[in-house]
Scaffold this motif. Structure first.
Motif, PDB file in Angstrom:
ATOM      1  N   LEU A 250       0.819  -1.216   0.000  1.00 49.31           N
ATOM      2  CA  LEU A 250       0.000   0.000   0.000  1.00 49.31           C
ATOM      3  C   LEU A 250       0.851   1.264   0.000  1.00 49.31           C
ATOM      4  CD1 LEU A 250      -2.749  -1.023   2.583  1.00 49.31           C
ATOM      5  CD2 LEU A 250      -3.100  -0.596   0.140  1.00 49.31           C
ATOM      6  N   SER A 251       2.031   1.200   0.633  1.00 47.14           N
ATOM      7  CA  SER A 251       2.857   2.399   0.743  1.00 47.14           C
ATOM      8  C   SER A 251       3.360   2.882  -0.608  1.00 47.14           C
ATOM      9  CB  SER A 251       4.049   2.131   1.664  1.00 47.14           C
ATOM     10  OG  SER A 251       4.996   1.264   1.056  1.00 47.14           O
ATOM     11  N   VAL A 252       3.451   1.974  -1.579  1.00 51.23           N
ATOM     12  CA  VAL A 252       3.912   2.368  -2.910  1.00 51.23           C
ATOM     13  C   VAL A 252       2.971   3.392  -3.530  1.00 51.23           C
ATOM     14  CG1 VAL A 252       4.440   1.515  -5.230  1.00 51.23           C
ATOM     15  CG2 VAL A 252       5.098   0.168  -3.226  1.00 51.23           C
ATOM     16  N   ALA A 253       1.691   3.282  -3.188  1.00 48.58           N
ATOM     17  CA  ALA A 253       0.701   4.220  -3.727  1.00 48.58           C
ATOM     18  C   ALA A 253       0.497   5.444  -2.831  1.00 48.58           C
ATOM     19  CB  ALA A 253      -0.636   3.508  -3.918  1.00 48.58           C
ATOM     20  N   ALA A 254       1.263   5.542  -1.735  1.00 49.81           N
ATOM     21  CA  ALA A 254       1.002   6.590  -0.752  1.00 49.81           C
ATOM     22  C   ALA A 254       1.282   7.994  -1.277  1.00 49.81           C
ATOM     23  CB  ALA A 254       1.848   6.336   0.501  1.00 49.81           C
ATOM     24  N   ARG A 255       2.205   8.131  -2.230  1.00 53.58           N
ATOM     25  CA  ARG A 255       2.541   9.462  -2.732  1.00 53.58           C
ATOM     26  C   ARG A 255       1.430  10.037  -3.606  1.00 53.58           C
ATOM     27  NH1 ARG A 255       8.613  10.730  -4.310  1.00 53.58           N
ATOM     28  NH2 ARG A 255       7.717  12.766  -3.840  1.00 53.58           N
ATOM     29  N   LYS A 256       0.548   9.181  -4.089  1.00 53.43           N
ATOM     30  CA  LYS A 256      -0.552   9.646  -4.936  1.00 53.43           C
ATOM     31  C   LYS A 256      -1.913   9.505  -4.265  1.00 53.43           C
ATOM     32  CE  LYS A 256       1.818   8.554  -9.290  1.00 53.43           C
ATOM     33  NZ  LYS A 256       1.742   7.787 -10.562  1.00 53.43           N
TER      34      LYS A 256
END
Length: 311
Positions: A250-256
């Motif tokens: 989930l953290s991979v998508a956290a910047r967006k």
């Protein structure tokens, strides 16, 4: 000529304990006090280090969140420790002497200055007063952060509890990785997306270390690995692995996606709790059954005998 070996007339005796009673006493520390102490201290240490790096790279929101988390976590960790000890004076007594050979003594001298520095940095951040001293205190807490993440692992491994002692080389890696994901989890929840790039990378690094160390605990310690795979400890550590993997994904998508970051942070924090409670439960179980004490001892004796010259 090599010495003549005597022929064994009987099979080696199977181990037993007196009426099946445990050989070791169970750890006397209280639950949930000590597992919470392990978790809170690690999360505080990682948060302080992240805050110091954020301050040096111009990320004010990340620095603020890390300082507040470091202060709150370290104070809560001290409260949990004192509650386990029963009296505040017992904690103060541990500070009378610094004994380098004692992980408990060294740990007390890490926790105390760290808590003071973290509290000073948080006070400066909240009030705006003494900014230079606040940054200096934050940097000091950041330097002590890695020790805060790992000294509790050394403390456990220094005991006679079989599944902790046999994991003396693995527990520090596990606690460091878990602390890093916990610190990253707090930041993912509290920090705006524009500043969470380093947090995502830190969380992924911590997750990799944590998952590798958990695999080692479950498979690489011989008989001492069994308590990490079975019973309550096994269930908690399986949940921890699933939560860590979920948080990393989930953290991979956290910047967006803000919601993904919050969910990743919550998964990381839940994993940290499961890890500490799971490791503690595994140690308790290994102290209950005498086979975890006797079998590894006999295996070590057999290896030493086989390595002697002339055998």
């Amino acid at each position: 000529m090599s010495p003549r070996r005597e022929r064994e007339m009987v099979e080696p005796a199977a181990f037993r304990s007196y009426y099946g009673r445990p050989i070791l006493k169970e750890p006397a520390w209280k639950q949930p006090d000590v597992p919470l102490y392990l978790f809170l201290g690690g999360a505080a240490g990682a948060s302080a280090s992240l805050a110091a790096l954020a301050d040096a790279t111009g990320r004010p929101q990340l620095a603020k969140a890390g300082r507040l988390a470091a202060s709150g976590g370290s104070i809560a960790s001290v409260v949990a420790l004192i509650h386990d000890l029963g009296k505040p004076t017992r904690f103060l007594n541990m500070l009378r002497v610094l004994k380098p050979t004692s992980p408990l003594s060294v740990g007390s001298w890490i926790l105390s200055p760290f808590s003071g520095l973290a509290a000073g940095a948080a006070f400066s951040t909240l009030t705006g007063r003494f900014p230079r001293l606040g940054r200096l205190a934050g940097a000091g807490a950041g330097v002590l952060g890695p020790a805060m993440c790992t000294y509790t692992a050394v403390l456990l491994a220094d005991t006679a509890t079989p599944s902790w002692h046999e994991a003396h080389g693995t527990l520090p890696v596990l606690f460091a990785g878990s602390a890093l994901t916990s610190g990253a989890g707090i930041a993912l929840i509290a920090v705006p997306r524009k500043e969470n790039g380093p947090v995502v990378r830190a969380g992924l690094a911590g997750a990799a270390a944590e998952l590798a160390a958990e695999h080692r605990l479950e498979t690489g310690l011989g008989l001492a690995s069994e308590p990490y795979r079975t019973g309550r400890a096994g269930r908690l550590l399986k949940a921890a692995k699933a939560l860590t993997a979920t948080g990393a994904a989930l953290s991979v998508a956290a910047r967006k996606n803000r919601a993904a970051g919050v969910a990743a942070g919550a998964a990381y924090l839940a994993s940290g709790l499961c890890t500490r409670f799971g490791v503690y439960a595994a140690g308790v179980e290994s102290a209950k059954d005498p086979k975890y004490v006797v079998v590894p001892q006999r295996e070590r004796l057999a290896r030493r005998a086989a390595e002697r010259p002339g055998r």
